[in-house]
Design an enzyme around this catalytic site. Structure first.
Site, PDB file in Angstrom:
ATOM      1  N   TYR A 220      -1.924  -1.006  10.506  1.00  0.00           N
ATOM      2  CA  TYR A 220      -1.955  -1.252   9.066  1.00  0.00           C
ATOM      3  C   TYR A 220      -0.651  -0.789   8.410  1.00  0.00           C
ATOM      4  O   TYR A 220      -0.042  -1.524   7.621  1.00  0.00           O
ATOM      5  CB  TYR A 220      -3.148  -0.527   8.451  1.00  0.00           C
ATOM      6  CG  TYR A 220      -3.365  -0.831   6.989  1.00  0.00           C
ATOM      7  CD1 TYR A 220      -3.982  -2.016   6.593  1.00  0.00           C
ATOM      8  CD2 TYR A 220      -2.960   0.057   6.000  1.00  0.00           C
ATOM      9  CE1 TYR A 220      -4.183  -2.307   5.252  1.00  0.00           C
ATOM     10  CE2 TYR A 220      -3.156  -0.219   4.658  1.00  0.00           C
ATOM     11  CZ  TYR A 220      -3.763  -1.404   4.281  1.00  0.00           C
ATOM     12  OH  TYR A 220      -3.954  -1.679   2.955  1.00  0.00           O
TER      13      TYR A 220
ATOM     14  N   SER B  89       0.858  -1.175   0.000  1.00  0.00           N
ATOM     15  CA  SER B  89       0.000   0.000   0.000  1.00  0.00           C
ATOM     16  C   SER B  89       0.897   1.228   0.000  1.00  0.00           C
ATOM     17  O   SER B  89       2.107   1.128   0.267  1.00  0.00           O
ATOM     18  CB  SER B  89      -0.912  -0.039   1.234  1.00  0.00           C
ATOM     19  OG  SER B  89      -1.117   1.202   1.813  1.00  0.00           O
TER      20      SER B  89
END
Length: 266
Positions: free
Chosen positions: A159, A146
Site C-alpha cells: 500500500y 495517503s
C-alpha cells in the site's frame, strides 16, 4: 461582484470508486459545489442508490462500470463518459485497495493486486481522461494518495509503495500536462476510518495511541476532506500543480509525538 472561485457549476467531475467510502464523500462535496457527476464502480448496479442521492441534491449523476485493473474497462469507461456528457472537467482518482499484513507474509498476488489497482489503475484512468482534456485545454486531476505517500508504516508495504508511487506519478503528470491547461495534484488523507481499516478502530487502545500522535487529537472525519477536494477541483487552485496536500490533522509534523505505549496493530 467578485467571482466565487470555488463554484463548480457547469462542470462535470468523474469519481472512481464511488460506490462506498471516501469516494462518496468526494462526490457529495463536488455536487454541493455545483458539479454534475460521473460515478464509477466495478458493478454499475452498486451505484443506483448513490445516483439517486446525488440527483436529490439537484445535480446530474451518470453511473458507469469501471474495473481499474482492466485496460479495456478503462478505455470503455472513458468513451462512455465522453458520449454521456461531452467534456469531463475534473477527475478524482479514488479507487483503491489494501493488503494489510507483515511484509514477510506479502505474496506475489498481494503485491500485484494493490499496485495494479492503486498505481497502474490511477495512471491509465488519468491518461485516458487527459487525452480528452487536452482537446479542451482544461482539466483538474486529483489523485488520491495517503499519509503513506510520504511516511512508512509497518504492515503496509504494498500500500505504501503504491501511494508513494501515486505521489511521484502526480509530479510527473503535472509536468507533462501543465502546458495543456491540466493541473494534477495529490490529495493525501491521514488516518480516516474507512472500510479498509475499520478493524483497527475497534481497538480502543490503538485509537488512543493514534489520537495521541495527531496534534488535533482526533482521527479524520470524511467531511474534513470536503474543502480540500473542492479546492483542488476549482479555479482557486489554478496555479497549483504537482503538489501533495496532506489532510492529516498534523500527524506528519512528527512521528515521535506518542506517549501511549502500545503501537498500532497491522
Amino acid at each position: 461582484m467578485s467571482k466565487n472561485f470555488f463554484d463548480l457549476t457547469g462542470q462535470v467531475a468523474l469519481v472512481t470508486g464511488a460506490s462506498r467510502g471516501l469516494g462518496q464523500y468526494f462526490a457529495r462535496a463536488l455536487a454541493r459545489a455545483g458539479a454534475d457527476l460521473i460515478l464509477t464502480s466495478r458493478k454499475q448496479e452498486d451505484l443506483a442508490s448513490f445516483v439517486a442521492e446525488i440527483e436529490a441534491l439537484g445535480r446530474k449523476a451518470t453511473p458507469l462500470a469501471l474495473d481499474v485493473r482492466d485496460q479495456g474497462s478503462i478505455e470503455r469507461m472513458a468513451v462512455a463518459a465522453e458520449e454521456a456528457v461531452g467534456q469531463v472537467h475534473i477527475l478524482v482518482n479514488n479507487a483503491g485497495c489494501n493488503a494489510r499484513k507483515p511484509a514477510l507474509d506479502v505474496s506475489w498476488d498481494d503485491w500485484n493486486f494493490v499496485l495494479d489497482t492503486n498505481l497502474r489503475g490511477s495512471f491509465f484512468v488519468a491518461q485516458n481522461l487527459a487525452r480528452r482534456m487536452v482537446k479542451h485545454g482544461y482539466g483538474r486531476i486529483i489523485n488520491i494518495g495517503s499519509v503513506t505517500s510520504v511516511f512508512g508504516y509497518a504492515g503496509l508495504a504494498p500500500y505504501g509503495a503504491s501511494r508513494g508511487g501515486v505521489r511521484q506519478l502526480t509530479m510527473s503528470l503535472a509536468d507533462d500536462w501543465g502546458r495543456h491547461g491540466i493541473t494534477v495534484n495529490c490529495l493525501a488523507p491521514g488516518w480516516f476510518r474507512t472500510e479498509q481499516n475499520k478493524v483497527l478502530y475497534e481497538d480502543k487502545e490503538w485509537v488512543a495511541y493514534l489520537e495521541d500522535r495527531i496534534p488535533v487529537k482526533r482521527a479524520g472525519q470524511p467531511h474534513d476532506l470536503d474543502g480540500a477536494v473542492v479546492f483542488l477541483a476549482s479555479e482557486a487552485s489554478r496555479y497549483i500543480t504537482g503538489q501533495t496536500l496532506l489532510v492529516d490533522g498534523g500527524i506528519s509534523t512528527g512521528a515521535m509525538r506518542a506517549t501511549v505505549a502500545k503501537p498500532p496493530k497491522t
